[in-house]
Design a protein around this motif. Sequence first.
Motif, mmCIF file in Angstrom:
data_model
loop_
_atom_site.group_PDB
_atom_site.id
_atom_site.type_symbol
_atom_site.label_atom_id
_atom_site.label_comp_id
_atom_site.label_asym_id
_atom_site.label_seq_id
_atom_site.Cartn_x
_atom_site.Cartn_y
_atom_site.Cartn_z
ATOM 1 N N GLY A 40 -21.395 -7.317 43.874
ATOM 2 C CA GLY A 40 -20.403 -7.919 44.823
ATOM 3 C C GLY A 40 -19.116 -8.110 44.427
ATOM 4 O O GLY A 40 -18.082 -8.428 45.570
ATOM 5 N N SER A 41 -18.606 -7.651 43.408
ATOM 6 C CA SER A 41 -17.123 -7.707 42.989
ATOM 7 C C SER A 41 -16.660 -6.211 42.917
ATOM 8 O O SER A 41 -17.202 -5.411 42.537
ATOM 9 N N ASN A 42 -15.379 -6.528 43.013
ATOM 10 C CA ASN A 42 -14.651 -5.220 42.681
ATOM 11 C C ASN A 42 -14.035 -4.978 41.230
ATOM 12 O O ASN A 42 -13.464 -3.877 40.951
ATOM 13 N N LYS A 43 -14.510 -5.979 40.402
ATOM 14 C CA LYS A 43 -14.217 -5.788 38.950
ATOM 15 C C LYS A 43 -14.853 -4.536 38.201
ATOM 16 O O LYS A 43 -15.940 -4.270 38.613
ATOM 17 N N LEU A 44 -14.022 -3.969 37.231
ATOM 18 C CA LEU A 44 -14.664 -3.091 36.593
ATOM 19 C C LEU A 44 -15.726 -3.569 35.522
ATOM 20 O O LEU A 44 -15.416 -4.501 34.929
ATOM 21 N N LEU A 45 -16.940 -2.889 35.417
ATOM 22 C CA LEU A 45 -17.675 -3.275 34.137
ATOM 23 C C LEU A 45 -17.794 -2.096 33.402
ATOM 24 O O LEU A 45 -18.141 -1.054 33.671
ATOM 25 N N VAL A 46 -17.602 -2.509 31.991
ATOM 26 C CA VAL A 46 -17.695 -1.452 31.073
ATOM 27 C C VAL A 46 -18.833 -2.011 30.210
ATOM 28 O O VAL A 46 -18.747 -3.000 29.508
ATOM 29 N N ILE A 47 -19.956 -1.068 30.266
ATOM 30 C CA ILE A 47 -21.211 -1.277 29.327
ATOM 31 C C ILE A 47 -20.993 -0.600 28.066
ATOM 32 O O ILE A 47 -21.138 0.704 28.191
ATOM 33 N N ASP A 48 -21.138 -1.256 27.011
ATOM 34 C CA ASP A 48 -21.099 -0.846 25.796
ATOM 35 C C ASP A 48 -22.382 -0.641 25.052
ATOM 36 O O ASP A 48 -23.051 -1.701 24.685
ATOM 37 N N PHE A 49 -22.933 0.732 25.171
ATOM 38 C CA PHE A 49 -24.124 0.984 24.411
ATOM 39 C C PHE A 49 -24.071 1.145 23.024
ATOM 40 O O PHE A 49 -23.433 1.987 22.744
ATOM 41 N N THR A 50 -24.846 0.440 22.432
ATOM 42 C CA THR A 50 -24.828 0.550 20.887
ATOM 43 C C THR A 50 -26.086 -0.061 20.023
ATOM 44 O O THR A 50 -27.140 -0.085 20.937
ATOM 45 N N ALA A 51 -26.049 0.252 18.938
ATOM 46 C CA ALA A 51 -27.331 0.135 18.250
ATOM 47 C C ALA A 51 -27.140 -0.390 16.653
ATOM 48 O O ALA A 51 -25.835 -0.049 16.265
ATOM 49 N N ALA A 52 -27.812 -1.218 16.075
ATOM 50 C CA ALA A 52 -27.413 -1.751 14.812
ATOM 51 C C ALA A 52 -27.369 -0.745 13.729
ATOM 52 O O ALA A 52 -26.457 -0.652 12.731
ATOM 53 N N TRP A 53 -28.150 0.497 13.782
ATOM 54 C CA TRP A 53 -28.094 1.547 12.961
ATOM 55 C C TRP A 53 -27.011 2.623 13.284
ATOM 56 O O TRP A 53 -26.907 3.499 12.504
ATOM 57 N N CYS A 54 -26.185 2.693 14.201
ATOM 58 C CA CYS A 54 -25.148 3.365 14.556
ATOM 59 C C CYS A 54 -23.867 3.247 13.773
ATOM 60 O O CYS A 54 -23.095 2.092 14.274
ATOM 61 N N GLY A 55 -23.411 4.022 12.927
ATOM 62 C CA GLY A 55 -22.354 3.878 12.396
ATOM 63 C C GLY A 55 -20.844 3.714 13.086
ATOM 64 O O GLY A 55 -20.045 3.094 13.123
ATOM 65 N N PRO A 56 -20.842 5.077 14.131
ATOM 66 C CA PRO A 56 -19.607 5.049 14.844
ATOM 67 C C PRO A 56 -19.574 3.879 15.783
ATOM 68 O O PRO A 56 -18.504 3.232 16.215
ATOM 69 N N CYS A 57 -20.917 3.180 16.162
ATOM 70 C CA CYS A 57 -20.929 2.022 17.274
ATOM 71 C C CYS A 57 -20.233 0.766 16.383
ATOM 72 O O CYS A 57 -19.433 -0.044 16.836
ATOM 73 N N LYS A 58 -20.537 0.677 14.976
ATOM 74 C CA LYS A 58 -19.860 -0.300 14.106
ATOM 75 C C LYS A 58 -18.514 -0.222 14.197
ATOM 76 O O LYS A 58 -17.517 -1.115 13.868
ATOM 77 N N ALA A 59 -17.890 1.025 13.965
ATOM 78 C CA ALA A 59 -16.634 1.290 13.833
ATOM 79 C C ALA A 59 -15.797 1.217 15.039
ATOM 80 O O ALA A 59 -14.717 0.664 14.967
ATOM 81 N N MET A 60 -16.463 1.199 16.004
ATOM 82 C CA MET A 60 -15.861 0.885 17.379
ATOM 83 C C MET A 60 -15.668 -0.397 17.785
ATOM 84 O O MET A 60 -14.882 -1.069 18.729
ATOM 85 N N GLU A 61 -16.566 -1.346 17.245
ATOM 86 C CA GLU A 61 -16.764 -2.736 17.661
ATOM 87 C C GLU A 61 -15.520 -3.690 17.585
ATOM 88 O O GLU A 61 -15.013 -4.205 18.435
ATOM 89 N N PRO A 62 -14.686 -3.509 16.472
ATOM 90 C CA PRO A 62 -13.344 -4.197 16.415
ATOM 91 C C PRO A 62 -12.462 -3.471 17.736
ATOM 92 O O PRO A 62 -11.504 -4.370 18.097
ATOM 93 N N ARG A 63 -12.458 -2.403 18.035
ATOM 94 C CA ARG A 63 -11.471 -1.611 18.775
ATOM 95 C C ARG A 63 -11.961 -2.110 20.177
ATOM 96 O O ARG A 63 -11.196 -2.474 21.114
ATOM 97 N N VAL A 64 -13.422 -2.482 20.308
ATOM 98 C CA VAL A 64 -13.631 -2.462 21.693
ATOM 99 C C VAL A 64 -13.378 -4.412 21.869
ATOM 100 O O VAL A 64 -12.906 -4.435 23.188
ATOM 101 N N LYS A 65 -13.413 -4.983 20.820
ATOM 102 C CA LYS A 65 -12.958 -6.314 21.103
ATOM 103 C C LYS A 65 -11.372 -6.350 21.462
ATOM 104 O O LYS A 65 -11.039 -7.153 22.161
#
Length: 128
Positions: A40-65
């Motif tokens: 019901g909102s016009n806001k953008l939702l960014v879903i960050d799909f990640t996993a504990a074992w995913c190296g690139p996900c860990k690398a992106m975490e500080p950038r996403v924050k």
Amino acid sequence: MGSNVSSVHDVHSSVGTKSAMIVEIESRRQWRSLFDSMKGSNKLLVIDFTAAWCGPCKAMEPRVKEIASKYSDVVFARVDVDKLMDVAETYKAITLPAFVLVKRGEEIDRVVGAKPVELVNKIEKLSA
């Protein structure tokens, strides 16, 4: 230049605390609640799909924050694909990290891989 230093410090201090900038999705019910509220909102939702074992996900975490701290009008949700496989399957989040951009309950774009510049460009374009 002094203002850059304080803004970087502010980002780190706000990221250090458990902030509401990135919603950690822990359950199907929590996901459903967030998703329904965003339909019901016009806001953008960014879903960050990640996993504990995913190296690139860990690398992106500080950038996403960092990105989340700059876009207070955008809602960021982190979904662990191993905890919520059905949500990951719904969005076909196979290659990680995957960022699915949703507005009013509909996927409008996505970024696959550790591509912070591409993510920022799409957020800029779609959150306006």
